[in-house]
Design a protein around this motif. Structure first.
Motif, short mmCIF file in Angstrom:
data_model
loop_
_atom_site.label_atom_id
_atom_site.label_comp_id
_atom_site.label_asym_id
_atom_site.label_seq_id
_atom_site.Cartn_x
_atom_site.Cartn_y
_atom_site.Cartn_z
N TRP A 111 1.36 6.25 6.11
CA TRP A 111 1.64 5.27 5.06
C TRP A 111 0.88 3.96 5.24
CZ3 TRP A 111 3.26 1.05 7.56
CH2 TRP A 111 3.97 1.21 8.76
N CYS A 112 0.16 3.82 6.34
CA CYS A 112 -0.50 2.55 6.68
C CYS A 112 -1.92 2.49 6.11
CB CYS A 112 -0.53 2.38 8.20
SG CYS A 112 -1.46 0.93 8.73
N SER A 113 -2.15 1.53 5.24
CA SER A 113 -3.48 1.40 4.63
C SER A 113 -4.54 1.02 5.67
CB SER A 113 -3.46 0.37 3.50
OG SER A 113 -3.07 -0.90 3.99
N TYR A 114 -4.18 0.23 6.67
CA TYR A 114 -5.14 -0.11 7.73
C TYR A 114 -5.54 1.13 8.52
CZ TYR A 114 -4.40 -5.06 6.85
OH TYR A 114 -4.35 -6.29 6.26
N SER A 115 -4.58 2.01 8.74
CA SER A 115 -4.89 3.27 9.43
C SER A 115 -5.88 4.10 8.63
CB SER A 115 -3.61 4.08 9.66
OG SER A 115 -2.75 3.46 10.59
N ARG A 116 -5.63 4.21 7.32
CA ARG A 116 -6.53 5.01 6.47
C ARG A 116 -7.94 4.43 6.46
NH1 ARG A 116 -1.81 5.16 3.30
NH2 ARG A 116 -2.61 3.54 1.91
N VAL A 117 -8.05 3.10 6.39
CA VAL A 117 -9.37 2.47 6.35
C VAL A 117 -10.08 2.64 7.70
CG1 VAL A 117 -10.59 0.29 6.01
CG2 VAL A 117 -8.67 0.86 4.55
N ALA A 118 -9.35 2.52 8.80
CA ALA A 118 -9.95 2.71 10.12
C ALA A 118 -10.48 4.13 10.27
CB ALA A 118 -8.93 2.41 11.22
N LEU A 119 -9.70 5.11 9.85
CA LEU A 119 -10.14 6.51 9.92
C LEU A 119 -11.38 6.72 9.06
CD1 LEU A 119 -6.68 8.30 9.84
CD2 LEU A 119 -8.26 8.22 11.78
N ALA A 120 -11.40 6.12 7.87
CA ALA A 120 -12.56 6.26 6.97
C ALA A 120 -13.80 5.63 7.59
CB ALA A 120 -12.25 5.63 5.62
N LEU A 121 -13.65 4.47 8.22
CA LEU A 121 -14.79 3.81 8.86
C LEU A 121 -15.33 4.66 10.00
CD1 LEU A 121 -16.70 1.44 9.25
CD2 LEU A 121 -14.91 0.30 10.57
N LEU A 122 -14.45 5.21 10.78
CA LEU A 122 -14.89 6.06 11.88
C LEU A 122 -15.57 7.33 11.37
CD1 LEU A 122 -11.94 5.58 14.35
CD2 LEU A 122 -14.33 4.92 14.72
N GLU A 123 -15.06 7.89 10.29
CA GLU A 123 -15.71 9.07 9.72
C GLU A 123 -17.12 8.75 9.24
OE1 GLU A 123 -12.84 10.43 6.86
OE2 GLU A 123 -11.80 11.62 8.36
N GLU A 124 -17.33 7.53 8.71
CA GLU A 124 -18.68 7.11 8.29
C GLU A 124 -19.61 7.02 9.49
OE1 GLU A 124 -18.61 3.39 6.22
OE2 GLU A 124 -17.25 4.14 4.69
N GLU A 125 -19.09 6.55 10.61
CA GLU A 125 -19.89 6.38 11.81
C GLU A 125 -20.15 7.70 12.52
OE1 GLU A 125 -21.36 3.58 12.84
OE2 GLU A 125 -20.56 2.56 11.09
N ASP A 126 -19.37 8.72 12.21
CA ASP A 126 -19.49 10.05 12.79
C ASP A 126 -19.27 10.15 14.29
OD1 ASP A 126 -19.88 11.54 10.51
OD2 ASP A 126 -22.05 11.32 10.56
#
Length: 108
Positions: A27-42
């Motif tokens: 439910w945490c938007s910061y968690s979702r954004v952190a995961l998305a950023l890490l996925e971009e960095e691979d």
């Protein structure tokens, strides 16, 4: 058995680059954004959902000494939460921390 698994995981991480762990809640938007950023960095990372897992949440609190999510660890060292991750990225330090140029697989 767990110690052997941890040792094998760390050995594999050393060959492939840094090992990233992200404790998060769905439910945490910061968690979702952190995961998305890490996925971009691979980077190769393990996403550890603590929404309904009290044991893993306690583990996160013991390791990070905070209760907020996300909590991000690189090679076992806490780098903090999303704001810290974003600051590293904004200052051009995230690529170096994650092993610039390495395309690593996500471990779930």
């Amino acid at each position: 058995m767990k110690k052997q698994a941890d040792t094998a995981r760390l050995a594999a991480a050393n060959e492939a680059g840094p090992w990233v762990e992200v404790y998060h809640k769905t439910w945490c938007s910061y968690s979702r954004v952190a995961l998305a950023l890490l996925e971009e960095e691979d980077p190769r990372f393990e996403d550890i959902g603590v929404t309904d897992d009290e044991i893993r949440e306690r583990e996160m609190i013991e390791r990070a000494h905070v209760t907020s999510v996300p909590q991000i660890f690189v090679d076992g060292e806490s780098i903090g939460g999303y704001d810290d991750l974003a600051a590293l990225d904004a200052h051009g330090l995230l690529d170096g921390l994650l092993g610039e140029g390495k395309k690593l697989s996500r471990a779930v």
